[in-house]
Design an enzyme around this catalytic site. Structure first.
Site, PDB file in Angstrom:
ATOM      1  CG  ASP A 196      -2.131   0.817   1.081  1.00 27.25           C
ATOM      2  OD1 ASP A 196      -2.350   1.332  -0.027  1.00 27.25           O
ATOM      3  OD2 ASP A 196      -2.884   0.963   2.064  1.00 27.25           O
TER       4      ASP A 196
HETATM    5  C1  FPP Z   1       3.086  -7.459  -9.777  1.00 22.49           C
HETATM    6  C2  FPP Z   1       2.693  -6.093 -10.113  1.00 22.49           C
HETATM    7  C3  FPP Z   1       2.344  -5.754 -11.481  1.00 22.49           C
HETATM    8  C4  FPP Z   1       2.682  -5.152  -9.190  1.00 22.49           C
HETATM    9  C5  FPP Z   1       2.217  -3.799  -9.511  1.00 22.49           C
HETATM   10  C6  FPP Z   1       2.845  -2.764  -8.695  1.00 22.49           C
HETATM   11  C7  FPP Z   1       2.201  -2.502  -7.404  1.00 22.49           C
HETATM   12  C8  FPP Z   1       3.100  -2.141  -6.315  1.00 22.49           C
HETATM   13  C9  FPP Z   1       0.882  -2.568  -7.281  1.00 22.49           C
HETATM   14  C10 FPP Z   1       0.149  -2.224  -6.056  1.00 22.49           C
HETATM   15  C11 FPP Z   1      -1.276  -2.004  -6.418  1.00 22.49           C
HETATM   16  C12 FPP Z   1      -2.111  -1.324  -5.450  1.00 22.49           C
HETATM   17  C13 FPP Z   1      -3.482  -1.124  -5.903  1.00 22.49           C
HETATM   18  C14 FPP Z   1      -1.678  -0.892  -4.245  1.00 22.49           C
HETATM   19  C15 FPP Z   1      -2.466  -0.145  -3.263  1.00 22.49           C
HETATM   20  O1  FPP Z   1      -1.827   1.075  -2.944  1.00 22.49           O
HETATM   21  P1  FPP Z   1      -2.025   2.385  -3.815  1.00 22.49           P
HETATM   22  O2  FPP Z   1      -1.041   2.359  -4.864  1.00 22.49           O
HETATM   23  O3  FPP Z   1      -3.437   2.474  -4.173  1.00 22.49           O
HETATM   24  O4  FPP Z   1      -1.562   3.566  -2.937  1.00 22.49           O
HETATM   25  P2  FPP Z   1      -2.369   4.673  -2.153  1.00 22.49           P
HETATM   26  O5  FPP Z   1      -2.916   3.969  -0.957  1.00 22.49           O
HETATM   27  O6  FPP Z   1      -1.279   5.627  -1.831  1.00 22.49           O
HETATM   28  O7  FPP Z   1      -3.419   5.263  -3.027  1.00 22.49           O
END
Ligand code: FPP
Length: 308
Positions: free
Chosen positions: A87
């Site tokens: 996250d």
């Molecule tokens: C294997 C692969 C392709 C991985 C992709 C990369 C990756 C780290 C994906 C995380 C996706 C996700 C929805 C994370 C949630 O935090 P957020 O990014 O929504 O963050 P926030 O809470 O700050 O909005």
């Protein structure tokens, strides 16, 4: 009646704890290392006598590779399965005035680092929440970017998966993914299926509730087809139908969530029943070796309890 049923079952095989991991791995054959929530903890505790030499050979069911662990980490209680809610990628990007895509790219870098460390330190399975069922509601461009990251990542890392003996599995509702992504995923899973050193499970279009629903549907079909009757349905049968049936160790020992959020957010709901939780303040792109060590140290200080 219920009690006599419990004591007649074979002793459970719990996941690693600060005190008991290696002893259990010695007593039970490697194929039986899956954790079943203990019904009768005292039975297993009676069997905890083995030599230190044997403990080291048998940890996690894999041959020791003698990679030194950082100070303060004990090999015998390294978790077998770690799950991660990655996250904070978008917040990381926004804090730097960058587009959200850069946050996801930085998140992929962190994932690479953590995979390397898992391989080095003998963690057997890492499950990462890469895209939740709810993430389909994000802006189309963002969804497409995440899908392209998944596809590119799988293609780019294919060589390392083979070289480093890494098995890749993807769990989730793939019917919603682009056809190209599904074909690639199936190929990578097939090509790496016999790799044994480490398994990376990528949860895509996944939620814990989705997993339980699809398991119920599969079980209902078996009842309908006369393969089983309703009274055959038990925890073990449900476990077999969950998508984590792709791994020998379906129950994470440790769940890490980054970015200071204190929620499970519909991730592996069944599988997390006895998992130890660790909430890191760092945003996922900032989560590296030092932060991982802190999480593992915290895990190793815990005394695990299964309610018995
Ligand atoms: C294997 C692969 C392709 C991985 C992709 C990369 C990756 C780290 C994906 C995380 C996706 C996700 C929805 C994370 C949630 O935090 P957020 O990014 O929504 O963050 P926030 O809470 O700050 O909005």
């Amino acid at each position: 009646m219920g009690f006599s049923l419990q004591v007649s079952l074979p002793p459970p095989s719990p996941p690693p704890t600060a005190t008991n991991t290696a002893a259990f791995t010695l007593i039970r054959p490697v194929t039986n290392l899956r954790f079943k929530p203990p019904l009768c903890a005292s039975t297993t505790q009676q069997q905890l006598v083995v030599s230190e030499e044997n403990e080291l050979k048998s940890i996690n069911g894999a041959p020791e590779e003698n990679v030194p662990l950082p100070l303060g980490l004990r090999r015998e209680s390294i978790p077998r399965h770690v799950a991660v809610v990655m996250d904070g990628n978008r917040r990381w990007a926004r804090m730097r005035g960058l587009p959200v895509d850069s946050g996801y790219e930085a998140g992929v870098k962190s994932l690479r680092t953590i995979v390397e460390i898992c391989c080095k330190w003998g963690i057997r399975v890492l499950t990462v929440f890469a895209f939740s069922s709810d993430n389909w509601f994000r802006p189309k461009m963002e969804v497409e970017f995440l899908m392209s990251l998944l596809e590119e990542g799988l293609k780019e890392e294919m060589g390392s998966f083979l070289r480093d003996n890494i098995r890749i599995s993807v769990i989730g509702d793939l019917s919603k993914l682009p056809k190209s992504a599904v074909e690639l995923i199936r190929n990578v899973e097939e090509i790496t299926k016999n790799n044994t050193r480490f398994q990376l499970i990528v949860a895509v279009s996944y939620s814990g509730k989705y997993d339980l629903v699809q398991a119920c549907q599969r079980i209902a079909m078996k009842v309908k087809d006369g393969v089983i009757v309703p009274s055959d349905i038990n925890e073990s049968l449900i476990e077999q139908e969950l998508e984590t049936n792709c791994t020998e160790f379906p129950y994470p020992d440790l769940l890490i969530r980054t970015s200071g959020e204190l929620r499970v957010s519909n991730f592996m709901l069944w599988q997390l029943a006895y998992t130890e939780l660790f909430f890191a303040q760092s945003l996922w792109p900032d989560f590296g070796e030092a932060e991982f060590i802190e999480a593992l140290r915290s895990f190793q200080r815990r005394r695990r309890s299964y309610g018995g």
